[in-house]
Write an enzyme that holds these catalytic residues in place. Structure first.
Site, PDB file in Angstrom:
ATOM      1  NE  ARG A 136      -3.814  -2.489   1.930  1.00  0.00           N
ATOM      2  CZ  ARG A 136      -3.506  -3.778   1.965  1.00  0.00           C
ATOM      3  NH1 ARG A 136      -2.270  -4.145   2.231  1.00  0.00           N
ATOM      4  NH2 ARG A 136      -4.412  -4.702   1.729  1.00  0.00           N
ATOM      5  CD  GLU A 173       3.186 -13.669  18.516  1.00  0.00           C
ATOM      6  OE1 GLU A 173       2.831 -14.326  19.494  1.00  0.00           O
ATOM      7  OE2 GLU A 173       2.484 -12.797  17.973  1.00  0.00           O
TER       8      GLU A 173
END
Length: 250
Positions: A136, A173
């Site tokens: 984006r 993560e």
């Protein structure tokens, strides 16, 4: 939920959630089941304006938001930008609140306001490079670059650029990812602005900064439309500033 925010020195675009949710998805956050059932957009000092679920704010509602912003002395452009962003609960999976900027792109006035606010901030900062983070950042970066007379450099995911690349790894993560740039796209001593649509935990923006600084580029600032402050992305950017237009709320 979005709040108006004229300037914030926060950061990041790539983010990770609690153990139940761990992946990079633009403008998403963990919700309680109660919050997911009742999404709304909130502006500082205004009463809550609840749009229809999974839809952008309607024209009449947007006009009300602008009127309230004018009454409080706020920039009407920020009100238009906030009201044009659609908030979709439980997408792309349950527990995620997705901030959808595609509805902002459909609103030509709000889209122009977004670009104008960035251009006004950076037109006199002698920026020669606007680096857009995939994907984006490719929407907002090029019009900003053209308006301020800078070149646009795409920062892409692995194996997307055809030429010789330099890459920077960053942690998620569960695992790692990379961001890449063509060798020779920038030169030492150039001044760069990094652009993306949303900041969250700061993984990709931090990697973008390191990538550009490795080749001697001075990163002036990072710029995003939306910031999710509770994910604390600024902590991964060190002292590097980030300018944002609207801020997400828990």
């Amino acid at each position: 939920m979005l709040q108006l925010q004229t300037i914030s020195l926060f950061s990041s675009n790539s983010f990770t959630f609690s153990p139940a949710v761990a992946f990079r998805t633009p403008a998403a956050k963990t919700l309680s089941s109660a919050a997911a059932a009742l999404p709304f957009i909130r502006f500082p000092n205004y009463r809550s304006a609840r749009p229809p679920p999974c839809c952008s704010v309607g024209k009449s509602e947007a006009l009300k938001v602008e009127a309230m912003a004018a009454e409080d002395g706020q920039d009407l452009r920020l009100a238009r930008i906030s009201s044009a962003i659609r908030v979709i609960p439980n997408f792309p999976k349950p527990g995620i609140l997705f901030q959808d900027i595609t509805t902002l792109l459909l609103d030509t006035k709000a889209f122009k306001d977004t670009i104008d606010l960035f251009v006004e901030r950076y037109k006199d900062k002698e920026i020669s490079v606007v680096a857009g983070v995939e994907a984006r950042g490719f929407i907002f970066g090029p019009p900003i670059a053209l308006a301020i007379g800078a070149k646009f450099v795409p920062l892409r995911k692995p194996k997307k650029l055809p030429g010789k690349v330099i890459s920077e790894e960053y942690s998620l993560e569960y695992g790692t990812d990379k961001i890449e740039m063509h060798v020779g796209a920038v030169e030492a001593g150039e001044r760069a602005l990094i652009v993306d649509d949303l900041i969250a935990t700061g993984g990709t923006l931090g990697a973008a900064i390191r990538l550009l600084e490795r080749v001697g580029v001075h990163v002036v600032e990072c710029a995003c439309v939306i910031e999710l402050p509770e994910l604390k992305g600024r902590e991964r950017l060190g002292e590097k500033p980030l300018f944002v237009l609207v801020s997400g709320d828990a």
